[in-house]
Design a protein around this motif. Structure first.
Motif, mmCIF file in Angstrom:
data_model
loop_
_atom_site.group_PDB
_atom_site.id
_atom_site.type_symbol
_atom_site.label_atom_id
_atom_site.label_comp_id
_atom_site.label_asym_id
_atom_site.label_seq_id
_atom_site.Cartn_x
_atom_site.Cartn_y
_atom_site.Cartn_z
ATOM 1 N N ALA A 117 13.198 5.478 -32.594
ATOM 2 C CA ALA A 117 13.971 5.804 -33.795
ATOM 3 C C ALA A 117 13.189 6.741 -34.702
ATOM 4 O O ALA A 117 13.717 7.757 -35.182
ATOM 5 C CB ALA A 117 14.336 4.519 -34.542
ATOM 6 N N GLU A 118 11.924 6.426 -34.934
ATOM 7 C CA GLU A 118 11.103 7.265 -35.810
ATOM 8 C C GLU A 118 11.004 8.691 -35.284
ATOM 9 O O GLU A 118 11.059 9.655 -36.062
ATOM 10 C CB GLU A 118 9.714 6.652 -35.950
ATOM 11 N N GLN A 119 10.853 8.827 -33.964
ATOM 12 C CA GLN A 119 10.768 10.163 -33.383
ATOM 13 C C GLN A 119 12.072 10.933 -33.595
ATOM 14 O O GLN A 119 12.058 12.127 -33.930
ATOM 15 C CB GLN A 119 10.448 10.075 -31.892
ATOM 16 N N THR A 120 13.202 10.259 -33.421
ATOM 17 C CA THR A 120 14.496 10.922 -33.614
ATOM 18 C C THR A 120 14.693 11.303 -35.072
ATOM 19 O O THR A 120 15.220 12.390 -35.369
ATOM 20 C CB THR A 120 15.639 10.022 -33.127
ATOM 21 N N PHE A 121 14.289 10.439 -35.981
ATOM 22 C CA PHE A 121 14.380 10.788 -37.408
ATOM 23 C C PHE A 121 13.590 12.064 -37.699
ATOM 24 O O PHE A 121 14.063 12.960 -38.416
ATOM 25 C CB PHE A 121 13.848 9.643 -38.288
ATOM 26 N N ARG A 122 12.384 12.148 -37.152
ATOM 27 C CA ARG A 122 11.564 13.349 -37.355
ATOM 28 C C ARG A 122 12.243 14.574 -36.759
ATOM 29 O O ARG A 122 12.294 15.642 -37.387
ATOM 30 C CB ARG A 122 10.173 13.159 -36.746
ATOM 31 N N ASP A 123 12.770 14.412 -35.545
ATOM 32 C CA ASP A 123 13.407 15.542 -34.873
ATOM 33 C C ASP A 123 14.610 16.059 -35.657
ATOM 34 O O ASP A 123 14.894 17.270 -35.653
ATOM 35 C CB ASP A 123 13.861 15.134 -33.471
ATOM 36 N N LEU A 124 15.322 15.160 -36.316
ATOM 37 C CA LEU A 124 16.528 15.538 -37.058
ATOM 38 C C LEU A 124 16.264 15.810 -38.540
ATOM 39 O O LEU A 124 17.190 16.115 -39.293
ATOM 40 C CB LEU A 124 17.604 14.443 -36.922
ATOM 41 N N GLY A 125 15.014 15.681 -38.955
ATOM 42 C CA GLY A 125 14.658 15.968 -40.342
ATOM 43 C C GLY A 125 15.151 14.932 -41.338
ATOM 44 O O GLY A 125 15.377 15.255 -42.505
ATOM 45 N N GLU A 179 29.246 14.470 -37.887
ATOM 46 C CA GLU A 179 28.128 15.415 -37.873
ATOM 47 C C GLU A 179 26.901 14.895 -37.125
ATOM 48 O O GLU A 179 26.144 15.680 -36.547
ATOM 49 C CB GLU A 179 27.722 15.738 -39.316
ATOM 50 N N LEU A 180 26.687 13.581 -37.144
ATOM 51 C CA LEU A 180 25.454 13.022 -36.594
ATOM 52 C C LEU A 180 25.530 12.931 -35.067
ATOM 53 O O LEU A 180 26.454 12.326 -34.520
ATOM 54 C CB LEU A 180 25.217 11.624 -37.176
ATOM 55 N N PRO A 181 24.572 13.519 -34.349
ATOM 56 C CA PRO A 181 24.603 13.522 -32.872
ATOM 57 C C PRO A 181 24.207 12.154 -32.313
ATOM 58 O O PRO A 181 23.026 11.881 -32.065
ATOM 59 C CB PRO A 181 23.600 14.612 -32.500
ATOM 60 N N ARG A 182 25.184 11.299 -32.072
ATOM 61 C CA ARG A 182 24.948 9.942 -31.584
ATOM 62 C C ARG A 182 24.139 9.938 -30.288
ATOM 63 O O ARG A 182 23.313 9.039 -30.060
ATOM 64 C CB ARG A 182 26.309 9.253 -31.389
ATOM 65 N N GLU A 183 24.346 10.937 -29.454
ATOM 66 C CA GLU A 183 23.651 10.983 -28.170
ATOM 67 C C GLU A 183 22.138 11.086 -28.328
ATOM 68 O O GLU A 183 21.373 10.667 -27.451
ATOM 69 C CB GLU A 183 24.171 12.148 -27.319
ATOM 70 N N ARG A 184 21.671 11.623 -29.458
ATOM 71 C CA ARG A 184 20.232 11.775 -29.676
ATOM 72 C C ARG A 184 19.535 10.427 -29.891
ATOM 73 O O ARG A 184 18.306 10.345 -29.844
ATOM 74 C CB ARG A 184 19.984 12.688 -30.880
ATOM 75 N N ALA A 212 17.829 -5.058 -37.403
ATOM 76 C CA ALA A 212 18.091 -4.786 -35.987
ATOM 77 C C ALA A 212 18.560 -3.350 -35.817
ATOM 78 O O ALA A 212 19.590 -3.074 -35.219
ATOM 79 C CB ALA A 212 19.098 -5.770 -35.395
ATOM 80 N N SER A 213 17.773 -2.434 -36.335
ATOM 81 C CA SER A 213 18.153 -1.018 -36.386
ATOM 82 C C SER A 213 18.058 -0.314 -35.046
ATOM 83 O O SER A 213 18.514 0.833 -34.914
ATOM 84 C CB SER A 213 17.296 -0.281 -37.425
ATOM 85 N N GLY A 214 17.463 -0.954 -34.028
ATOM 86 C CA GLY A 214 17.448 -0.381 -32.686
ATOM 87 C C GLY A 214 16.816 0.999 -32.634
ATOM 88 O O GLY A 214 15.744 1.248 -33.188
ATOM 89 N N ARG A 215 17.512 1.925 -31.996
ATOM 90 C CA ARG A 215 17.009 3.297 -31.866
ATOM 91 C C ARG A 215 17.406 4.182 -33.053
ATOM 92 O O ARG A 215 17.191 5.386 -33.032
ATOM 93 C CB ARG A 215 17.481 3.915 -30.552
ATOM 94 N N GLY A 216 18.001 3.582 -34.093
ATOM 95 C CA GLY A 216 18.124 4.276 -35.366
ATOM 96 C C GLY A 216 19.448 4.909 -35.728
ATOM 97 O O GLY A 216 19.571 5.491 -36.807
ATOM 98 N N TYR A 217 20.473 4.798 -34.870
ATOM 99 C CA TYR A 217 21.726 5.486 -35.174
ATOM 100 C C TYR A 217 22.381 4.960 -36.455
ATOM 101 O O TYR A 217 22.780 5.747 -37.327
ATOM 102 C CB TYR A 217 22.696 5.368 -34.002
ATOM 103 N N GLY A 218 22.485 3.644 -36.587
ATOM 104 C CA GLY A 218 23.098 3.076 -37.785
ATOM 105 C C GLY A 218 22.323 3.441 -39.038
ATOM 106 O O GLY A 218 22.905 3.762 -40.080
ATOM 107 N N ALA A 219 20.989 3.392 -38.953
ATOM 108 C CA ALA A 219 20.157 3.761 -40.101
ATOM 109 C C ALA A 219 20.373 5.219 -40.481
ATOM 110 O O ALA A 219 20.431 5.569 -41.674
ATOM 111 C CB ALA A 219 18.680 3.516 -39.770
ATOM 112 N N ALA A 220 20.496 6.082 -39.479
ATOM 113 C CA ALA A 220 20.722 7.500 -39.756
ATOM 114 C C ALA A 220 22.068 7.729 -40.418
ATOM 115 O O ALA A 220 22.197 8.583 -41.311
ATOM 116 C CB ALA A 220 20.626 8.303 -38.460
ATOM 117 N N LEU A 221 23.095 6.980 -40.010
ATOM 118 C CA LEU A 221 24.388 7.084 -40.688
ATOM 119 C C LEU A 221 24.257 6.679 -42.154
ATOM 120 O O LEU A 221 24.739 7.382 -43.051
ATOM 121 C CB LEU A 221 25.431 6.198 -40.005
#
Length: 219
Positions: free
Chosen positions: A116-124, A32-37, A86-95
């Motif tokens: 990462a923070e911006q992507t978290f906001r964008d994805l709610g 479900e999680l859009p990795r490309e984002r 080392a969460s980087g751009r946040g994909y692992g954290a979002a999973l």
């Protein structure tokens, strides 16, 4: 134009399921999680490649199969409090955020953490606490954690991070090896106040900065 939904299904069916990723909740989250984002626009076409994706400055988005197997080995529970280093751009954290109650994400690179923070906001996504700090320190102020993921290879797991595990807590990462040799994914478990580990599988994950073994003085 890349069909990201199709690429995501192919990643799950072609990379994860054949490589012993069987946890239904994890597979659903990955599906479900859009990795490309979680990548810059210029790298989104390789978001679902069977490889580590370079983010610049020696940092990478971890190979999907390796990341999924490390997360699966944590045996996460819905009420878990987790730390990702080392969460980087946040994909692992979002999973992780889809599998547990709360996530503390530590990243030393300000630009990566901001993205990462911006992507978290964008994805709610609201149950991730993004922190900028030295990777090798973890996040002791929020400890202890039921599970810790170090998202990359390290030469040595710092005692300071191991000490942030709760009783019964689990930690996974990849132990780096010399050039030309595969590293080894590791599971560490804290029981009775003692932390012990075992090898899980081989992994060619790039090493993270900041985790070198201290040099020893010799005569």
């Amino acid at each position: 134009m890349t069909d990201f939904a199709l690429a995501r299904r192919n990643m799950v069916d072609g990379q994860l399921r054949p490589n012993r990723v069987t946890n239904a909740s994890l597979l659903a989250a990955v599906g479900e999680l859009p990795r490309e984002r979680f990548l810059p626009a210029g790298l989104r076409s390789v978001a679902y490649a069977d490889d580590d994706v370079p983010l610049g400055n020696g940092r990478f988005l971890m190979e999907p199969m390796v990341l999924a197997r490390l997360i699966q080995a944590l045996q996460l529970q819905p009420d878990d409090k987790t730390l990702i280093v080392a969460s980087g751009r946040g994909y692992g954290a979002a999973l992780l955020s889809r599998l547990v109650k709360s996530v503390v994400a530590v990243e030393s690179d300000v630009a990566l953490a901001s993205a990462a923070e911006q992507t978290f906001r964008d994805l709610g996504i609201v149950n991730i606490n993004q922190t900028v700090a030295k990777l090798e320190a973890g996040a002791p102020a929020e400890a202890p954690y039921d599970a810790i993921l170090i998202e990359g290879a390290v030469q040595q797991i710092p005692r300071m991070i191991l000490d942030q595990l709760a009783e019964g807590g689990r930690l996974t990462t990849v132990t780096a090896a010399p050039a030309g040799v595969l590293g080894v994914a590791q599971l560490m478990v804290r029981e009775g106040g003692v932390t012990s580990g075992r090898a899980l599988f081989d992994a060619g994950t790039p090493a993270l900065p900041g985790f070198a073994v201290p040099a020893r003085f010799t005569f």
